[in-house]
Design a protein around this motif. Sequence first.
Motif, PDB file in Angstrom:
ATOM      1  N   ARG A  10       0.822  -1.215   0.000  1.00 18.19           N
ATOM      2  CA  ARG A  10       0.000   0.000   0.000  1.00 18.19           C
ATOM      3  C   ARG A  10       0.856   1.265   0.000  1.00 18.19           C
ATOM      4  O   ARG A  10       0.363   2.344   0.283  1.00 18.19           O
ATOM      5  CB  ARG A  10      -0.953  -0.018   1.187  1.00 18.19           C
ATOM      6  CG  ARG A  10      -1.969  -1.142   1.076  1.00 18.19           C
ATOM      7  CD  ARG A  10      -3.143  -0.959   1.987  1.00 18.19           C
ATOM      8  NE  ARG A  10      -2.782  -0.834   3.390  1.00 18.19           N
ATOM      9  CZ  ARG A  10      -3.494  -0.140   4.278  1.00 18.19           C
ATOM     10  NH1 ARG A  10      -4.590   0.494   3.923  1.00 18.19           N
ATOM     11  NH2 ARG A  10      -3.114  -0.084   5.529  1.00 18.19           N
ATOM     12  N   LEU A  11       2.129   1.107  -0.280  1.00 12.99           N
ATOM     13  CA  LEU A  11       3.073   2.205  -0.470  1.00 12.99           C
ATOM     14  C   LEU A  11       3.452   2.949   0.807  1.00 12.99           C
ATOM     15  O   LEU A  11       3.874   4.098   0.763  1.00 12.99           O
ATOM     16  CB  LEU A  11       2.578   3.183  -1.541  1.00 12.99           C
ATOM     17  CG  LEU A  11       2.248   2.552  -2.891  1.00 12.99           C
ATOM     18  CD1 LEU A  11       1.757   3.610  -3.867  1.00 12.99           C
ATOM     19  CD2 LEU A  11       3.460   1.814  -3.456  1.00 12.99           C
ATOM     20  N   TYR A  12       3.326   2.290   1.956  1.00 11.03           N
ATOM     21  CA  TYR A  12       3.856   2.861   3.188  1.00 11.03           C
ATOM     22  C   TYR A  12       5.341   2.526   3.258  1.00 11.03           C
ATOM     23  O   TYR A  12       5.744   1.390   3.023  1.00 11.03           O
ATOM     24  CB  TYR A  12       3.138   2.311   4.420  1.00 11.03           C
ATOM     25  CG  TYR A  12       1.703   2.743   4.526  1.00 11.03           C
ATOM     26  CD1 TYR A  12       1.358   4.092   4.498  1.00 11.03           C
ATOM     27  CD2 TYR A  12       0.676   1.810   4.661  1.00 11.03           C
ATOM     28  CE1 TYR A  12       0.041   4.489   4.595  1.00 11.03           C
ATOM     29  CE2 TYR A  12      -0.641   2.201   4.762  1.00 11.03           C
ATOM     30  CZ  TYR A  12      -0.957   3.548   4.730  1.00 11.03           C
ATOM     31  OH  TYR A  12      -2.259   3.951   4.833  1.00 11.03           O
ATOM     32  N   THR A  13       6.149   3.513   3.585  1.00 10.55           N
ATOM     33  CA  THR A  13       7.600   3.347   3.620  1.00 10.55           C
ATOM     34  C   THR A  13       8.062   3.114   5.056  1.00 10.55           C
ATOM     35  O   THR A  13       7.677   3.850   5.959  1.00 10.55           O
ATOM     36  CB  THR A  13       8.286   4.612   3.063  1.00 10.55           C
ATOM     37  OG1 THR A  13       7.808   4.843   1.737  1.00 10.55           O
ATOM     38  CG2 THR A  13       9.781   4.449   3.033  1.00 10.55           C
ATOM     39  N   PHE A  14       8.883   2.097   5.232  1.00 19.05           N
ATOM     40  CA  PHE A  14       9.453   1.765   6.533  1.00 19.05           C
ATOM     41  C   PHE A  14      10.965   1.732   6.423  1.00 19.05           C
ATOM     42  O   PHE A  14      11.512   1.261   5.427  1.00 19.05           O
ATOM     43  CB  PHE A  14       8.976   0.386   7.013  1.00 19.05           C
ATOM     44  CG  PHE A  14       7.552   0.351   7.473  1.00 19.05           C
ATOM     45  CD1 PHE A  14       7.250   0.423   8.821  1.00 19.05           C
ATOM     46  CD2 PHE A  14       6.519   0.235   6.561  1.00 19.05           C
ATOM     47  CE1 PHE A  14       5.933   0.381   9.245  1.00 19.05           C
ATOM     48  CE2 PHE A  14       5.207   0.202   6.982  1.00 19.05           C
ATOM     49  CZ  PHE A  14       4.908   0.272   8.329  1.00 19.05           C
ATOM     50  N   SER A  15      11.643   2.225   7.441  1.00 24.98           N
ATOM     51  CA  SER A  15      13.092   2.084   7.568  1.00 24.98           C
ATOM     52  C   SER A  15      13.361   0.991   8.577  1.00 24.98           C
ATOM     53  O   SER A  15      12.647   0.881   9.570  1.00 24.98           O
ATOM     54  CB  SER A  15      13.727   3.378   8.069  1.00 24.98           C
ATOM     55  OG  SER A  15      13.516   4.417   7.155  1.00 24.98           O
ATOM     56  N   ILE A  16      14.379   0.211   8.334  1.00 27.56           N
ATOM     57  CA  ILE A  16      14.779  -0.816   9.291  1.00 27.56           C
ATOM     58  C   ILE A  16      15.929  -0.241  10.114  1.00 27.56           C
ATOM     59  O   ILE A  16      16.982   0.077   9.578  1.00 27.56           O
ATOM     60  CB  ILE A  16      15.197  -2.114   8.576  1.00 27.56           C
ATOM     61  CG1 ILE A  16      14.016  -2.684   7.776  1.00 27.56           C
ATOM     62  CG2 ILE A  16      15.722  -3.130   9.592  1.00 27.56           C
ATOM     63  CD1 ILE A  16      14.371  -3.893   6.921  1.00 27.56           C
ATOM     64  N   LYS A  17      15.690  -0.073  11.410  1.00 35.10           N
ATOM     65  CA  LYS A  17      16.703   0.483  12.294  1.00 35.10           C
ATOM     66  C   LYS A  17      17.615  -0.606  12.854  1.00 35.10           C
ATOM     67  O   LYS A  17      18.784  -0.368  13.106  1.00 35.10           O
ATOM     68  CB  LYS A  17      16.057   1.233  13.462  1.00 35.10           C
ATOM     69  CG  LYS A  17      15.288   2.470  13.037  1.00 35.10           C
ATOM     70  CD  LYS A  17      16.237   3.547  12.620  1.00 35.10           C
ATOM     71  CE  LYS A  17      15.515   4.844  12.398  1.00 35.10           C
ATOM     72  NZ  LYS A  17      16.418   5.897  11.966  1.00 35.10           N
TER      73      LYS A  17
END
Length: 186
Positions: A10-17
Amino acid sequence: EETCGFITNRLYTFSIKHPSMATRAEAEYIWGFVTTIDNMMAAKDETVLSFIDKESFYQKYILDEVALSSDSNITSAYFYKKRDENILYAGPPWDYDGVYGESGGVWHDYTQTVLDINPLRNTEGLALDWYNVLYSFDDCKQEIVEEYKQVLPIYEYYLQEGIDSYRDTIYGSVQMDMIRWDYGKN
């Protein structure tokens, strides 16, 4: 800035910390886990409740609503998963410089009442809609309201009695944030 991340269907952007330098296999696993949850949220599938820690989501939801966080689930929303569980936790709370109507040196007049725990404040399509979905489930809605009743006295105390002390405690951090994001003088 981030070295690793993903975009859901759904085009939500996540960064992996963490892991900060995730391998492809780790990133694909995390993407799959979060995307599964996001897809269930999109379908309003209550099965999602077995993949999230409801208490942490409810508490984060209430905090974001009470604080009128302008960044709520748009940026700086953190989630984590313990290695030995298939549960996503909301938190820790982070980045509350744009709260109570203040955002980047610009004052916003939010007219919705916090007491209604209004799930419709962030409907521009930018923010994760997960709070809205949880609030649409009747059992969750009731549990959120009950959690709100439990924490309301704490919020009231800090707003009425402790906010000046808190302001003094975080003053330096606020000033550095304004320099970092070039908000100018406030």
